[in-house]
Design an enzyme around this catalytic site. Structure first.
Site, short mmCIF file in Angstrom:
data_model
loop_
_atom_site.label_atom_id
_atom_site.label_comp_id
_atom_site.label_asym_id
_atom_site.label_seq_id
_atom_site.Cartn_x
_atom_site.Cartn_y
_atom_site.Cartn_z
N GLU A 32 0.88 -1.17 0.00
CA GLU A 32 0.00 0.00 0.00
C GLU A 32 0.92 1.22 0.00
O GLU A 32 1.83 1.31 0.83
CB GLU A 32 -0.88 0.01 1.26
CG GLU A 32 -1.79 1.21 1.21
CD GLU A 32 -2.77 1.32 2.36
OE1 GLU A 32 -2.76 0.46 3.27
OE2 GLU A 32 -3.54 2.29 2.34
N ARG A 262 5.87 -13.05 9.36
CA ARG A 262 6.46 -11.77 9.04
C ARG A 262 7.84 -11.67 9.68
O ARG A 262 8.15 -12.41 10.62
CB ARG A 262 5.56 -10.59 9.43
CG ARG A 262 5.23 -10.46 10.90
CD ARG A 262 4.26 -9.32 11.14
NE ARG A 262 4.90 -8.03 11.07
CZ ARG A 262 4.50 -7.02 10.29
NH1 ARG A 262 3.45 -7.16 9.51
NH2 ARG A 262 5.12 -5.88 10.31
N LYS A 272 4.84 0.58 9.25
CA LYS A 272 4.88 1.87 8.56
C LYS A 272 4.26 2.97 9.41
O LYS A 272 4.73 4.10 9.41
CB LYS A 272 4.14 1.76 7.22
CG LYS A 272 5.01 1.17 6.13
CD LYS A 272 4.30 1.19 4.80
CE LYS A 272 3.26 0.10 4.75
NZ LYS A 272 2.65 -0.07 3.43
P1 ATP Z 1 3.09 -2.35 7.90
O1 ATP Z 1 2.60 -3.25 8.97
O2 ATP Z 1 4.49 -1.92 8.06
O3 ATP Z 1 2.18 -1.21 7.61
P2 ATP Z 1 1.87 -3.69 5.81
O4 ATP Z 1 1.75 -5.16 5.85
O5 ATP Z 1 0.65 -2.95 6.13
O6 ATP Z 1 3.11 -3.26 6.64
P3 ATP Z 1 1.88 -3.48 2.99
O7 ATP Z 1 2.26 -2.33 2.16
O8 ATP Z 1 0.47 -3.90 3.02
O9 ATP Z 1 2.38 -3.16 4.43
O10 ATP Z 1 2.83 -4.72 2.69
C1 ATP Z 1 3.10 -5.22 1.41
C2 ATP Z 1 3.50 -6.67 1.55
O11 ATP Z 1 4.63 -6.79 2.40
C3 ATP Z 1 2.39 -7.48 2.16
O12 ATP Z 1 2.23 -8.67 1.42
C4 ATP Z 1 2.87 -7.75 3.55
O13 ATP Z 1 2.38 -8.97 4.03
C5 ATP Z 1 4.39 -7.75 3.38
N1 ATP Z 1 5.04 -7.38 4.63
C6 ATP Z 1 4.84 -6.25 5.36
N2 ATP Z 1 5.56 -6.26 6.49
C7 ATP Z 1 6.25 -7.43 6.48
C8 ATP Z 1 7.18 -8.05 7.37
N3 ATP Z 1 7.55 -7.47 8.52
N4 ATP Z 1 7.68 -9.25 7.03
C9 ATP Z 1 7.33 -9.85 5.88
N5 ATP Z 1 6.46 -9.33 5.00
C10 ATP Z 1 5.92 -8.14 5.28
MG MG Z 2 -1.06 -3.64 4.92
#
Ligand code: ATP
Ligand code: MG
Length: 558
Positions: A32, A262, A272
């Site tokens: 996102e 994760r 984020k």
């Molecule tokens: P955050 O929790 O930092 O906001 P998010 O999951 O909301 O991260 P996205 O932009 O939705 O952020 O993530 C894009 C992809 O990266 C998703 O498929 C998510 O599962 C993966 N991702 C995000 N954080 C991690 C992590 N710590 N380890 C592995 N994969 C991750």
């Molecule tokens: Mg997300």
């Protein structure tokens, strides 16, 4: 190249290819655009793009980049640009043009209309607060909304009017009609569209209703023909909903979701939202402040893409959540730079050293190896003169036991040059060390005199030839192993006050004058450093410390 490790997702793909369930592999990385990518995302990037690379040797295999852009208020085109840059920097390229979930808004709207026509969705007019009451809890079932039995015709009319902008935000939502008594709260008639009068970075003002993530994500996967939709474990409870939408709607393909753990790192925050707060509250100097765990920051600090990829590979892909030691990441960059970074000398806290018996005006050019083991890195010329700088920390008036540097009555070798012997120290009016005077054993260039060996070696630069430099000594941003773990404290309470020390008076050997942005070096005896890609100029070089030579945290020194 080492053979990439096997893991359960590869096993699934292998089985799917063997059984004919799929004939190609299509993964996607779906950020996102509401912040910069962090080291956690690197794991997902390496997994998704890595699978496409690996399977691409056998079958048609690709990885899409798709921005899941369903929250216009939080998203921004600058984030889109940074995400693309970071993925490419890591060494990956997506299949075709980048995609946006918003490319599919029209199609998603049609899918929602299909759900309404099939009595699988309804317009609900409960307020947000009422909705919460009706939703129930983890232990109590929810209750049906009084609007649940609206007719298909009425729902179609209301939904069309929602799109046309006839209602205020919050007045109505479109909900899936599933099961308010489901033990899985995600299945209790989740919202699929809400009204938002917000400008969208891709679609502008074309829409005032926006689809929810859970509805958008799976159907975007289906539209693209994604075969294996890989996400982190917190989405496990959303999988039934993922499957429900894909089954209820006529889609061109049937993707499946698989969850993996994760990446969590100690001494690090990877969310984020929490990183954005550090930026917004100016607790760091932007998303790419080299102390941040974002990829842009790690790049600026001097991490190599290879070290991050190797780290992700070492962490592996599993289904059990765990926390990885940040020392493992630091190990990878140290290992990479130890092998590949040229050596150079930079005096971070300089004090002048005068060689009393070295002729004034004389200058020698020493040829020093750029790497102790790798001759392909060549040699460089380093000027040697009567006046030099050495580091203040390399002189002690009262030498502690086992001191191997300069002290009264002591001799040391200047790296790659002569042995010098202490004569006297000069102090200024404030009692501060101003200058050191030594004699130089002129017959010791490259050899030790008979029966004598200098105990230590220190680094130096020529006073006249060296270049002014600013050295930014970075350390871990948080002092706590788990900055989010203490309920009485806020994670920002754990910010390390020593996470940045700037040394503005450093002197770098003259060969560094031509160093280019992002070039990395080992500064002898000091650590690994990278030329700052934004602030460094030939007149005032700026170096960021990537990592120290040794791990001082695990030795309990801090
Ligand atoms: P955050 O929790 O930092 O906001 P998010 O999951 O909301 O991260 P996205 O932009 O939705 O952020 O993530 C894009 C992809 O990266 C998703 O498929 C998510 O599962 C993966 N991702 C995000 N954080 C991690 C992590 N710590 N380890 C592995 N994969 C991750
Ligand atoms: Mg997300």
């Amino acid at each position: 190249m080492e053979t990439p490790k096997s893991h359960f997702i590869k096993t699934i793909i292998d089985e799917d290819l063997a059984s004919g369930k799929v004939s190609k592999v299509l993964t996607r990385f779906p950020p996102e655009p509401n912040g910069f990518l962090h080291i956690g995302h690197a794991k997902s990037i390496c997994l998704n793009f890595g699978l496409a690379e690996e399977y691409g040797e056998r079958v048609s295999a690709h990885c899409n980049l798709r921005f899941d852009d369903t929250n216009p208020e939080k998203e921004d085109a600058d984030y889109v640009a940074s995400i693309k840059e970071d993925i490419r920097w890591l060494g990956f390229e997506w299949s075709g043009k980048e995609r946006y979930a918003s490319d599919y808004f029209e199609q998603l709207f049609d899918y929602a209309v299909d759900l309404i026509k099939n009595d699988r969705a309804y317009v609900c007019s409960l307020t947000a607060e009422q909705s919460r009451e009706y939703r129930g809890t983890l232990t109590e079932p929810g209750r049906n909304s009084p609007y649940r039995e609206r007719s298909v015709g009425e729902n179609l009319e209301l939904f069309t009017r929602m799109r046309a902008g006839e209602f205020a935000e919050g007045e109505h939502v479109l909900r899936a009609k599933i099961d308010m008594a489901s033990p899985n709260i995600n299945m209790r008639d989740p919202i699929i569209y809400r009204i938002r009068y917000a400008h969208h970075h891709q679609t502008g003002d074309a829409w005032c209703i926006y689809p929810m993530y859970d509805f958008t994500h799976c159907l975007s996967d289906a539209i693209e023909g994604v075969t294996h939709s890989l996400c982190t474990l917190e989405f496990e409870d959303h999988r039934p909903l993922y499957d429900w939408f894909v089954e209820q709607v006529e889609t061109p393909a049937r993707p499946r979701q698989y969850e993996f753990a994760r990446l969590n790192l100690n001494f690090t925050v990877t969310s984020k939202r929490k990183l954005k707060r550090l930026v917004d509250e100016k607790l760091v100097d932007g998303w790419d402040d080299p102390r941040m765990p974002t990829l842009a920051a790690m790049r600026r600090r001097g991490y190599t893409p290879e070290s991050i990829r190797r780290f992700c590979d070492a962490v592996g892909i599993a289904r059990a959540n765990s926390t990885v030691d940040v020392g493992m990441l630091e190990y990878e960059i140290r290992d990479d730079l130890d092998k590949h970074a040229p050596r150079a000398m930079c005096v971070i806290n300089p004090v002048k050293l005068v060689l009393s018996n070295y002729p004034e005006g004389q200058q020698e050019t020493l040829s020093l190896a750029n790497h102790p083991k790798d001759e392909t890195l060549g040699r460089r010329d380093v000027p040697f003169t009567r006046e030099l700088y050495i580091d203040r920390a390399d002189y002690a008036e009262q030498a502690p036991p086992k001191w191997k540097r300069l002290a009264p009555d002591a001799a040391v070798r200047l790296r790659g040059a002569y042995v010098i012997r202490f004569e006297r120290a000069v102090y200024d009016a404030h009692g501060e060390l101003a200058e050191l005077h030594c004699s130089c054993d002129m017959d010791t260039l490259g050899k030790n005199p008979e029966g004598y060996k200098a105990k230590g070696v220190i680094h130096w630069v020529s006073a006249q030839h060296s270049n002014p430099a600013e050295v930014r000594l970075y350390d871990r941003l948080f002092t706590a192993e788990n900055p989010e773990g203490d309920s009485d404290k806020d994670y920002t309470d754990w910010i390390n006050p020593d996470s940045l020390n700037v040394r503005e008076q450093a002197r770098a050997e003259s060969s560094l004058r031509t160093a280019s942005a992002e070039q990395r070096f080992q500064f002898e005896r000091e650590g690994y450093f990278c030329v700052d890609r934004y602030d460094s100029t030939p007149e005032k070089l700026v170096f960021n410390r990537v990592v120290s030579l040794r791990d001082s945290w695990s030795q309990g020194k801090k």
